[in-house]
Design a protein around this motif. Structure first.
Motif, mmCIF file in Angstrom:
data_model
loop_
_atom_site.group_PDB
_atom_site.id
_atom_site.type_symbol
_atom_site.label_atom_id
_atom_site.label_comp_id
_atom_site.label_asym_id
_atom_site.label_seq_id
_atom_site.Cartn_x
_atom_site.Cartn_y
_atom_site.Cartn_z
ATOM 1 N N ALA A 69 0.808 -1.229 0.000
ATOM 2 C CA ALA A 69 0.000 0.000 0.000
ATOM 3 C C ALA A 69 0.841 1.280 0.000
ATOM 4 N N PRO A 70 1.924 1.380 0.790
ATOM 5 C CA PRO A 70 2.719 2.611 0.773
ATOM 6 C C PRO A 70 3.409 2.873 -0.562
ATOM 7 N N LYS A 71 3.447 1.893 -1.460
ATOM 8 C CA LYS A 71 4.112 2.051 -2.761
ATOM 9 C C LYS A 71 3.137 2.444 -3.868
ATOM 10 N N LEU A 72 1.859 2.592 -3.533
ATOM 11 C CA LEU A 72 0.839 2.848 -4.553
ATOM 12 C C LEU A 72 0.728 4.348 -4.805
ATOM 13 N N THR A 73 1.242 4.790 -5.920
ATOM 14 C CA THR A 73 1.195 6.212 -6.263
ATOM 15 C C THR A 73 0.118 6.531 -7.291
ATOM 16 N N MET A 74 -0.500 5.498 -7.870
ATOM 17 C CA MET A 74 -1.592 5.698 -8.824
ATOM 18 C C MET A 74 -2.912 5.823 -8.059
ATOM 19 N N PRO A 75 -3.984 6.337 -8.683
ATOM 20 C CA PRO A 75 -5.284 6.413 -8.009
ATOM 21 C C PRO A 75 -5.743 5.025 -7.538
ATOM 22 N N VAL A 76 -6.261 4.974 -6.302
ATOM 23 C CA VAL A 76 -6.693 3.706 -5.714
ATOM 24 C C VAL A 76 -8.082 3.873 -5.109
ATOM 25 N N PHE A 77 -8.951 2.907 -5.394
ATOM 26 C CA PHE A 77 -10.312 2.888 -4.847
ATOM 27 C C PHE A 77 -10.429 1.692 -3.916
ATOM 28 N N TYR A 78 -10.801 1.967 -2.656
ATOM 29 C CA TYR A 78 -11.068 0.907 -1.690
ATOM 30 C C TYR A 78 -12.562 0.872 -1.391
ATOM 31 N N GLY A 79 -13.106 -0.348 -1.353
ATOM 32 C CA GLY A 79 -14.508 -0.497 -0.993
ATOM 33 C C GLY A 79 -14.681 -1.658 -0.035
ATOM 34 N N ALA A 80 -15.686 -1.564 0.821
ATOM 35 C CA ALA A 80 -16.023 -2.640 1.754
ATOM 36 C C ALA A 80 -17.427 -2.389 2.281
ATOM 37 N N GLY A 81 -18.029 -3.408 2.851
ATOM 38 C CA GLY A 81 -19.313 -3.210 3.507
ATOM 39 C C GLY A 81 -19.109 -2.552 4.860
ATOM 40 N N ASP A 82 -20.024 -1.691 5.264
ATOM 41 C CA ASP A 82 -19.844 -1.010 6.545
ATOM 42 C C ASP A 82 -20.096 -1.942 7.737
ATOM 43 N N GLY A 83 -20.595 -3.148 7.462
ATOM 44 C CA GLY A 83 -20.805 -4.135 8.518
ATOM 45 C C GLY A 83 -19.996 -5.396 8.309
ATOM 46 N N GLU A 84 -18.868 -5.296 7.598
ATOM 47 C CA GLU A 84 -18.048 -6.469 7.287
ATOM 48 C C GLU A 84 -17.021 -6.790 8.366
ATOM 49 N N GLY A 85 -17.079 -6.117 9.494
ATOM 50 C CA GLY A 85 -16.159 -6.434 10.579
ATOM 51 C C GLY A 85 -14.720 -6.150 10.208
ATOM 52 N N SER A 86 -13.889 -7.196 10.211
ATOM 53 C CA SER A 86 -12.462 -7.013 9.957
ATOM 54 C C SER A 86 -12.195 -6.463 8.562
ATOM 55 N N PHE A 87 -13.030 -6.795 7.578
ATOM 56 C CA PHE A 87 -12.828 -6.277 6.226
ATOM 57 C C PHE A 87 -13.073 -4.765 6.175
ATOM 58 N N THR A 88 -14.037 -4.295 6.951
ATOM 59 C CA THR A 88 -14.280 -2.851 7.043
ATOM 60 C C THR A 88 -13.054 -2.161 7.614
ATOM 61 N N ARG A 89 -12.520 -2.739 8.684
ATOM 62 C CA ARG A 89 -11.342 -2.167 9.333
ATOM 63 C C ARG A 89 -10.125 -2.224 8.410
ATOM 64 N N MET A 90 -9.929 -3.341 7.727
ATOM 65 C CA MET A 90 -8.740 -3.483 6.884
ATOM 66 C C MET A 90 -8.764 -2.531 5.688
#
Length: 257
Positions: free
Chosen positions: A179-200
Motif C-alpha cells: 500500500a505505501p508504494k501505490l502512487t496511482m489512483p486507488v479505490f477501496y470499498g467494503a461493507g460497513d458491517g463487514e467487521g475485519s474487512f471494514t477495518r482493513m
C-alpha cells in the motif's frame, strides 16, 4: 493394422457412434483456443479465450471481452472463478472498456504452480496490454483485491488505477507492505458491517500515499463483488465516477491505411 485389430477398432467406433445416436448427446468436440475458461458461465458472444502464465510457471486460463484501449483486469475472490466477475465485466465492456477475466491457479481451469496471486495478476495485465490495451486498471475482490494491491507496484508500465473491494491485508502476500508504494489512483470499498474487512479497508487506505485515493463503504455485510450487485448503489456509482475521472474508457485505435 492386422485384420483382428482393425475389426476391434471399427467395432469400438461403431459402439461410440451407436451410443451417441441413442443418447442424443453430441460427440466430443475440441475445446476452443485456450483452456475453455468460463465454460459454465453462459458466456456472451465475442468472448476470446486466452492462455498465459508459462513465464511464471503457471498455466492460466482467461477470457477477453471488448476492444477499448483502457483495459481492466478482474481478479476473483477465494473459492470462486472468473464467472463471478462476468456480469460486471459485461457492464464495463458496454461502457467502452476491454476486460480480461481469469481463473487464479487452483481455481476454475487454471493451475498456478509456485507463482503467487500477485504474479498472476501482473501476468494478466501484460496479456491485456499485448491484446491492445494502452492503459490498465487492476480490479479485484477479497483475495483478488489483495492480489491487485500487491501486483500494482510491480507492473511496468504502472497501472492507471487500482480497485480493491473487501481486500484482506494478508492473503498470498502482504498488502500492508504494498500500500505505501501505490502512487496511482486507488479505490477501496467494503461493507460497513463487514467487521475485519471494514477495518482493513481503512487501514490500507491510510497507508496509501496516492493523492487520488477513495474509500467508500457499502451497506451491511455485502462482500467483494456483491458490493456491486446493485448498479445504482452509492458504492457502485462512486466506482463508476472514480473510473471515469481516473481511467476513462478510450475507444479502439483507428486503423491506419
Amino acid at each position: 493394422m492386422r485384420p483382428r485389430r482393425l475389426a476391434a477398432a471399427l467395432g469400438t467406433l461403431a459402439a461410440v457412434l451407436a451410443l451417441t445416436a441413442c443418447t442424443g448427446m453430441p460427440a466430443p468436440a475440441p475445446s476452443p483456443t485456450g483452456l475453455n475458461s468460463g465454460a459454465d458461465c453462459g458466456l456472451p458472444d465475442g468472448v476470446r479465450q486466452t492462455r498465459f502464465g508459462s513465464d511464471i510457471g503457471a498455466d492460466l486460463g482467461g477470457i477477453i471481452l471488448g476492444d477499448g484501449r483502457t483495459g481492466v483486469v478482474l481478479a476473483h475472490q477465494n473459492q470462486s472463478d472468473l464467472c463471478q466477475w462476468l456480469d460486471y465485466g459485461v457492464v464495463l465492456v458496454q461502457r467502452g472498456y476491454r476486460v480480461l477475466l481469469f481463473d487464479f491457479g487452483g481455481f476454475g481451469v487454471s493451475s498456478g504452480g509456485s507463482s503467487t496471486n500477485a504474479q498472476q495478476v501482473a501476468a494478466a495485465a501484460m496479456v491485456l496490454r499485448a491484446d491492445g490495451a494502452t492503459s490498465i486498471v487492476l480490479m479485484g475482490a477479497s483475495m483478488g483485491g489483495t492480489a491487485v494491491l500487491i501486483a500494482a507496484p510491480t507492473v511496468t508500465p504502472p497501472p492507471t488505477a487500482v480497485v480493491a473491494l473487501s481486500a484482506p491485508t494478508v492473503f498470498s502476500g502482504n498488502a500492508l507492505d504494498a500500500a505505501p508504494k501505490l502512487t496511482m489512483p486507488v479505490f477501496y470499498g467494503a461493507g460497513d458491517g463487514e467487521g475485519s474487512f471494514t477495518r482493513m479497508a481503512k487501514e490500507l487506505y491510510d497507508l496509501t500515499p496516492a493523492t487520488a485515493k477513495k474509500l467508500v463503504y457499502g451497506p451491511g455485510t455485502f462482500h467483494g463483488v456483491s458490493l456491486l450487485d446493485s448498479g445504482t448503489s452509492p458504492l457502485t456509482l462512486a466506482l463508476t465516477d472514480f473510473l471515469t475521472a481516473n481511467a476513462p474508457a478510450l475507444p479502439p485505435a483507428t486503423p491506419t491505411s
